[in-house]
Design a protein around this motif. Structure first.
Motif, mmCIF file in Angstrom:
data_model
loop_
_atom_site.group_PDB
_atom_site.id
_atom_site.type_symbol
_atom_site.label_atom_id
_atom_site.label_comp_id
_atom_site.label_asym_id
_atom_site.label_seq_id
_atom_site.Cartn_x
_atom_site.Cartn_y
_atom_site.Cartn_z
ATOM 1 N N GLU A 19 12.469 5.448 -18.854
ATOM 2 C CA GLU A 19 13.675 5.937 -18.187
ATOM 3 C C GLU A 19 14.576 6.439 -19.296
ATOM 4 O OE1 GLU A 19 16.007 4.246 -14.675
ATOM 5 O OE2 GLU A 19 17.227 3.639 -16.413
ATOM 6 N N ILE A 20 15.128 7.614 -19.094
ATOM 7 C CA ILE A 20 16.011 8.209 -20.100
ATOM 8 C C ILE A 20 17.374 8.475 -19.472
ATOM 9 C CG2 ILE A 20 15.105 10.544 -19.648
ATOM 10 C CD1 ILE A 20 15.567 11.102 -22.697
ATOM 11 N N ARG A 21 18.411 8.094 -20.194
ATOM 12 C CA ARG A 21 19.801 8.318 -19.791
ATOM 13 C C ARG A 21 20.421 9.255 -20.810
ATOM 14 N NH1 ARG A 21 22.153 4.915 -16.347
ATOM 15 N NH2 ARG A 21 20.782 3.363 -15.409
ATOM 16 N N GLU A 31 13.943 4.073 -22.578
ATOM 17 C CA GLU A 31 13.241 2.802 -22.699
ATOM 18 C C GLU A 31 12.073 2.756 -21.741
ATOM 19 O OE1 GLU A 31 13.949 -2.008 -22.673
ATOM 20 O OE2 GLU A 31 15.671 -0.656 -22.713
ATOM 21 N N GLY A 32 10.924 2.359 -22.300
ATOM 22 C CA GLY A 32 9.718 2.174 -21.523
ATOM 23 C C GLY A 32 8.834 1.146 -22.193
ATOM 24 N N GLU A 33 7.696 0.871 -21.588
ATOM 25 C CA GLU A 33 6.787 -0.135 -22.109
ATOM 26 C C GLU A 33 6.214 0.250 -23.469
ATOM 27 O OE1 GLU A 33 2.450 -1.447 -20.684
ATOM 28 O OE2 GLU A 33 4.014 -1.896 -19.214
ATOM 29 N N ARG A 34 5.969 1.566 -23.687
ATOM 30 C CA ARG A 34 5.310 2.010 -24.910
ATOM 31 C C ARG A 34 6.239 2.610 -25.952
ATOM 32 N NH1 ARG A 34 1.090 5.869 -22.342
ATOM 33 N NH2 ARG A 34 2.636 5.903 -20.691
ATOM 34 N N LEU A 35 7.468 2.939 -25.580
ATOM 35 C CA LEU A 35 8.421 3.483 -26.543
ATOM 36 C C LEU A 35 9.835 3.354 -26.021
ATOM 37 C CD1 LEU A 35 8.270 7.370 -26.616
ATOM 38 C CD2 LEU A 35 7.121 6.038 -24.896
ATOM 39 N N ARG A 36 10.757 3.265 -26.976
ATOM 40 C CA ARG A 36 12.180 3.150 -26.639
ATOM 41 C C ARG A 36 12.993 3.606 -27.830
ATOM 42 N NH1 ARG A 36 9.720 -1.163 -26.895
ATOM 43 N NH2 ARG A 36 9.732 -1.596 -24.685
ATOM 44 N N GLY A 37 14.240 3.968 -27.558
ATOM 45 C CA GLY A 37 15.099 4.403 -28.650
ATOM 46 C C GLY A 37 16.317 5.129 -28.138
ATOM 47 N N GLU A 38 16.793 6.092 -28.951
ATOM 48 C CA GLU A 38 18.024 6.798 -28.614
ATOM 49 C C GLU A 38 17.814 8.304 -28.564
ATOM 50 O OE1 GLU A 38 21.084 6.591 -31.678
ATOM 51 O OE2 GLU A 38 19.542 6.350 -33.206
ATOM 52 N N VAL A 39 18.667 8.954 -27.787
ATOM 53 C CA VAL A 39 18.731 10.414 -27.753
ATOM 54 C C VAL A 39 19.740 10.823 -28.802
ATOM 55 C CG1 VAL A 39 19.317 12.437 -26.367
ATOM 56 C CG2 VAL A 39 18.209 10.454 -25.282
ATOM 57 N N ILE A 40 19.342 11.723 -29.685
ATOM 58 C CA ILE A 40 20.224 12.182 -30.755
ATOM 59 C C ILE A 40 21.042 13.368 -30.234
ATOM 60 C CG2 ILE A 40 20.317 13.090 -33.112
ATOM 61 C CD1 ILE A 40 19.179 10.228 -32.829
ATOM 62 N N GLY A 41 22.358 13.275 -30.358
ATOM 63 C CA GLY A 41 23.214 14.400 -29.971
ATOM 64 C C GLY A 41 23.122 15.514 -31.002
ATOM 65 N N ALA A 42 23.664 16.632 -30.715
ATOM 66 C CA ALA A 42 23.725 17.852 -31.525
ATOM 67 C C ALA A 42 22.719 17.883 -32.672
ATOM 68 C CB ALA A 42 25.123 18.067 -32.053
ATOM 69 N N PRO A 43 21.797 18.773 -32.680
ATOM 70 C CA PRO A 43 21.674 19.798 -31.645
ATOM 71 C C PRO A 43 20.879 19.277 -30.450
ATOM 72 C CG PRO A 43 20.066 20.220 -33.353
ATOM 73 C CD PRO A 43 20.846 18.996 -33.771
ATOM 74 N N THR A 102 12.849 6.914 -31.941
ATOM 75 C CA THR A 102 12.370 5.628 -31.460
ATOM 76 C C THR A 102 13.017 4.491 -32.231
ATOM 77 O OG1 THR A 102 10.488 5.579 -32.971
ATOM 78 C CG2 THR A 102 10.130 6.628 -30.817
ATOM 79 N N ASP A 103 12.922 3.300 -31.668
ATOM 80 C CA ASP A 103 13.524 2.140 -32.325
ATOM 81 C C ASP A 103 12.846 1.797 -33.650
ATOM 82 O OD1 ASP A 103 11.159 1.179 -31.200
ATOM 83 O OD2 ASP A 103 12.092 -0.552 -30.251
ATOM 84 N N ASP A 104 11.651 2.373 -33.900
ATOM 85 C CA ASP A 104 10.990 2.161 -35.189
ATOM 86 C C ASP A 104 11.071 3.401 -36.080
ATOM 87 O OD1 ASP A 104 9.221 3.662 -33.682
ATOM 88 O OD2 ASP A 104 7.534 2.287 -33.921
ATOM 89 N N GLY A 105 11.969 4.346 -35.749
ATOM 90 C CA GLY A 105 12.297 5.444 -36.649
ATOM 91 C C GLY A 105 11.560 6.754 -36.494
#
Length: 151
Positions: free
Chosen positions: A9-11, A39-51, A74-77
């Motif tokens: 799921e992405i927000r 966030e999901g079972e196989r990957l999770r992390g953040e959306v990077i703004g600009a660009p 991803t949370d592991d870079g």
């Protein structure tokens, strides 16, 4: 029948939409993406703004075409480029409520995307070789999608 598997799921945070007005193709708007999370079972992390952004085009019949480009970290870079095309439409009164920032039951409108991914990460290289689909809903801070891998 199409088999799918949940991906994440992405927000997406969209604090600003620039309205370029009516162009020969339709009403052109550009949504500025400032960040978000996935966030999901196989990957999770953040959306990077600009660009990052969504080049929206509203057609004469009220359908909005989405053209989105994002970078996920991803949370592991690992860095992942995510792009998608999509469609959003519904009854005029429902779409007006969405545009006003109201909470609307997502069953009242159609909001679908077809994401693809690109990464140099060996761990997430499988993303380079899948197709995905997503179902969205619009919240005041931005869209939220449930994204699934097509098996």
């Amino acid at each position: 029948m199409i088999d799918t598997r949940p991906l994440f799921e992405i927000r997406i945070q969209v604090p600003e939409i620039q309205d370029l007005g009516q162009t020969p193709l339709g009403r052109r708007r550009i949504a500025v993406v400032s960040g978000g999370s996935f966030e999901g079972e196989r990957l999770r992390g953040e959306v990077i703004g600009a660009p990052a952004g969504d080049w929206l085009l509203q057609l004469a019949d009220g359908t909005t075409l989405l053209d989105v480009r994002l970078t996920l970290r991803t949370d592991d870079g690992a860095s992942i480029y995510m792009s998608y095309r999509g469609l959003r439409h519904g009854p005029a009164d429902v779409m007006a409520r969405l545009a006003a920032g109201e909470a609307v039951d997502p069953k009242r409108y159609y909001f679908r995307i077809a994401p693809t991914f690109e990464t140099a990460s060996e761990k997430y290289g499988w993303l380079n070789r899948i197709l995905a689909i997503g179902v969205g809903r619009r919240e005041p801070s931005g869209p939220v999608y449930s994204v699934h891998e097509v098996l």
